[in-house]
Design a protein around this motif. Sequence first.
Motif, PDB file in Angstrom:
ATOM      1  N   ARG A  38      37.807  45.815  37.251  1.00  0.00           N
ATOM      2  CA  ARG A  38      38.053  44.409  37.600  1.00  0.00           C
ATOM      3  C   ARG A  38      39.112  44.398  38.686  1.00  0.00           C
ATOM      4  NH1 ARG A  38      41.041  45.017  33.056  1.00  0.00           N
ATOM      5  NH2 ARG A  38      43.092  44.049  33.051  1.00  0.00           N
ATOM      6  N   GLY A  39      39.164  43.317  39.426  1.00  0.00           N
ATOM      7  CA  GLY A  39      40.101  43.275  40.536  1.00  0.00           C
ATOM      8  C   GLY A  39      40.712  41.909  40.743  1.00  0.00           C
ATOM      9  N   THR A  40      41.805  41.908  41.496  1.00  0.00           N
ATOM     10  CA  THR A  40      42.488  40.677  41.890  1.00  0.00           C
ATOM     11  C   THR A  40      42.785  40.794  43.379  1.00  0.00           C
ATOM     12  OG1 THR A  40      43.541  40.564  39.715  1.00  0.00           O
ATOM     13  CG2 THR A  40      44.469  39.174  41.450  1.00  0.00           C
ATOM     14  N   LYS A  44      46.576  35.788  50.764  1.00  0.00           N
ATOM     15  CA  LYS A  44      47.749  35.572  51.620  1.00  0.00           C
ATOM     16  C   LYS A  44      48.403  36.880  52.030  1.00  0.00           C
ATOM     17  CE  LYS A  44      48.697  30.999  50.067  1.00  0.00           C
ATOM     18  NZ  LYS A  44      49.362  30.075  49.260  1.00  0.00           N
ATOM     19  N   THR A  45      48.458  37.835  51.105  1.00  0.00           N
ATOM     20  CA  THR A  45      49.109  39.104  51.403  1.00  0.00           C
ATOM     21  C   THR A  45      48.126  40.204  51.801  1.00  0.00           C
ATOM     22  OG1 THR A  45      49.019  39.862  49.104  1.00  0.00           O
ATOM     23  CG2 THR A  45      50.974  38.597  49.782  1.00  0.00           C
ATOM     24  N   GLY A  46      46.836  40.004  51.549  1.00  0.00           N
ATOM     25  CA  GLY A  46      45.840  41.026  51.844  1.00  0.00           C
ATOM     26  C   GLY A  46      45.850  42.161  50.837  1.00  0.00           C
ATOM     27  N   ASP A  82      39.963  36.749  54.603  1.00  0.00           N
ATOM     28  CA  ASP A  82      39.388  35.955  53.537  1.00  0.00           C
ATOM     29  C   ASP A  82      38.571  36.874  52.629  1.00  0.00           C
ATOM     30  OD1 ASP A  82      38.879  33.273  52.431  1.00  0.00           O
ATOM     31  OD2 ASP A  82      36.782  33.772  52.914  1.00  0.00           O
ATOM     32  N   TYR A  83      38.515  36.557  51.352  1.00  0.00           N
ATOM     33  CA  TYR A  83      37.799  37.392  50.382  1.00  0.00           C
ATOM     34  C   TYR A  83      36.348  37.638  50.807  1.00  0.00           C
ATOM     35  CZ  TYR A  83      35.460  38.858  46.144  1.00  0.00           C
ATOM     36  OH  TYR A  83      34.697  39.545  45.240  1.00  0.00           O
ATOM     37  N   THR A 137      39.104  38.285  40.761  1.00  0.00           N
ATOM     38  CA  THR A 137      39.785  37.001  40.791  1.00  0.00           C
ATOM     39  C   THR A 137      40.496  36.881  42.135  1.00  0.00           C
ATOM     40  OG1 THR A 137      40.176  37.177  38.412  1.00  0.00           O
ATOM     41  CG2 THR A 137      41.505  35.560  39.626  1.00  0.00           C
ATOM     42  N   VAL A 138      40.309  35.767  42.806  1.00  0.00           N
ATOM     43  CA  VAL A 138      40.939  35.543  44.099  1.00  0.00           C
ATOM     44  C   VAL A 138      42.082  34.552  43.932  1.00  0.00           C
ATOM     45  CG1 VAL A 138      40.592  34.764  46.475  1.00  0.00           C
ATOM     46  CG2 VAL A 138      38.750  35.950  45.274  1.00  0.00           C
TER      47      VAL A 138
END
Length: 139
Positions: A38-40, A44-46, A82-83, A137-138
Amino acid sequence: MEELQKAAFSFEQFKVSQFSYNENNDNGSGLKIGLEPRGTYNSKTGEFILNLNFISHNEDNLGNFIFQLNSIAVFKFESNIDYSNIPSFFYKNAIAIMFPYLRAFISTLTLQANTKLLKLGLMNLSGLEEPLKENVTVI
């Protein structure tokens, strides 16, 4: 001569945030393992934080966990993109970059504990790409 392009992302760090190890005394049983990614992503910070949970248990006793481990890898994109603009190859490559660190941790821990060595071989992790994409999750 062609000019070299900068990499889309960089690997910043790896750490094991939590683990549990119970010695496996059953010599006749096979070992089943599972990986849950899973990821986040922080637009804003990249920064992309990849969590990879590793679980192993005896093949015949699914409730008897031998190893449970939560590992975290931090990746950084050069520009704050952007994601939706994250390259598709990132997901597969991020897991492939992180896995040798996880494998080394498990092997070293079981070796130093002077127990039955748990040595993970090479694995095809491309099947984890889609589960990772679905569990991001973004912020």
